[in-house]
Enzyme design. Sequence first.
Site, short mmCIF file in Angstrom:
data_model
loop_
_atom_site.label_atom_id
_atom_site.label_comp_id
_atom_site.label_asym_id
_atom_site.label_seq_id
_atom_site.Cartn_x
_atom_site.Cartn_y
_atom_site.Cartn_z
N ASP A 8 3.13 -0.27 -2.59
CA ASP A 8 2.48 0.79 -1.83
C ASP A 8 2.57 0.48 -0.35
O ASP A 8 2.66 -0.69 0.06
CB ASP A 8 1.01 0.91 -2.22
CG ASP A 8 0.81 1.30 -3.68
OD1 ASP A 8 1.73 1.91 -4.24
OD2 ASP A 8 -0.27 0.99 -4.23
N LYS A 9 2.53 1.51 0.47
CA LYS A 9 2.61 1.34 1.91
C LYS A 9 1.56 0.36 2.42
O LYS A 9 1.83 -0.47 3.29
CB LYS A 9 2.44 2.70 2.60
CG LYS A 9 2.49 2.64 4.12
CD LYS A 9 2.32 4.03 4.72
CE LYS A 9 2.31 3.97 6.25
NZ LYS A 9 2.12 5.31 6.86
#
Length: 294
Positions: free
Chosen positions: A126-127
């Site tokens: 995930d970012k």
Amino acid sequence: MTIPKNWHSLTLKEVLEEQLLIPRKIRHFLRTKKHVLINEQFSHWQTKLNAGDDLTLIFDEEDYPPKTIPFGEPSLVEELYQDEHIIIVNKPEGMKTHGNDATELALLNHVSAHVQQTCYVVHRLDKETSGAVLFAKNPFILPILNRLLEDKRISREYWALVEGKLSAKSLVYKDKIGRDRHDRRKRLVDNRAGQYAETHIQTLKTFPTTSLVQCRLKTGRTHQIRVHLSHHGHPILGDPLYHPHAQGRLLLHAYKLTFTHPLTLQTITVKAPSTSFEQGLDTFKRGQHIKNNF
């Protein structure tokens, strides 16, 4: 490559199909062009291999047509491991693994610039999550790595700082995960229509109001660790989607990646450091000390 002991007596056909997972079309090219050599000699498909034999595969551009993507900034890449076929890097929090469209620059673009060739995503983070990410450096090894991932032969271990104290030192969450109909950014536990997800949790250290836990993924659903921990009352500190009072960075870090290299058969173990994760831990320790070993 050199044929390892556990491939001894396999036929060339079995190695190409079952061990190297070469697609049928590419195997056809290799065969008709006589681009498969054993000890520098073209060999028939039913030839049995011996441990120590040299296997050479020759590819043309028509076998794997070149793919180009915009190069990013190589200085943004922290390399943890690299060889002829793969590269593992330490992703910082706040950076996407790959862009949503061909023009958006992300870690994939920066890694490709770093090695000066197009790379391929094997798995993503995930970012908001930092840590070790594996990339293929060529399209030949990509399906092999994908198979390792599907067969759960790539171990991914994370550290997370969560709210509260877990009910046991070791837990396994198997709640199914689906989309949140009210917020397209989020996922939620949906044991009726969701996808199977399995997360193994072990408590490493407890504090007055938080716990440091180790998480091992057996499946790779979007936001899996974040959703499972939040659903069971232990949201990760700093989580902008699943913690009601998030502050600072998401304290989730992919600190260790372990697998057997499919071509060299060596065990690859990589640990990723994170200064910002350590700083986040310090913020929430409330005066207690923990020794960081990564």
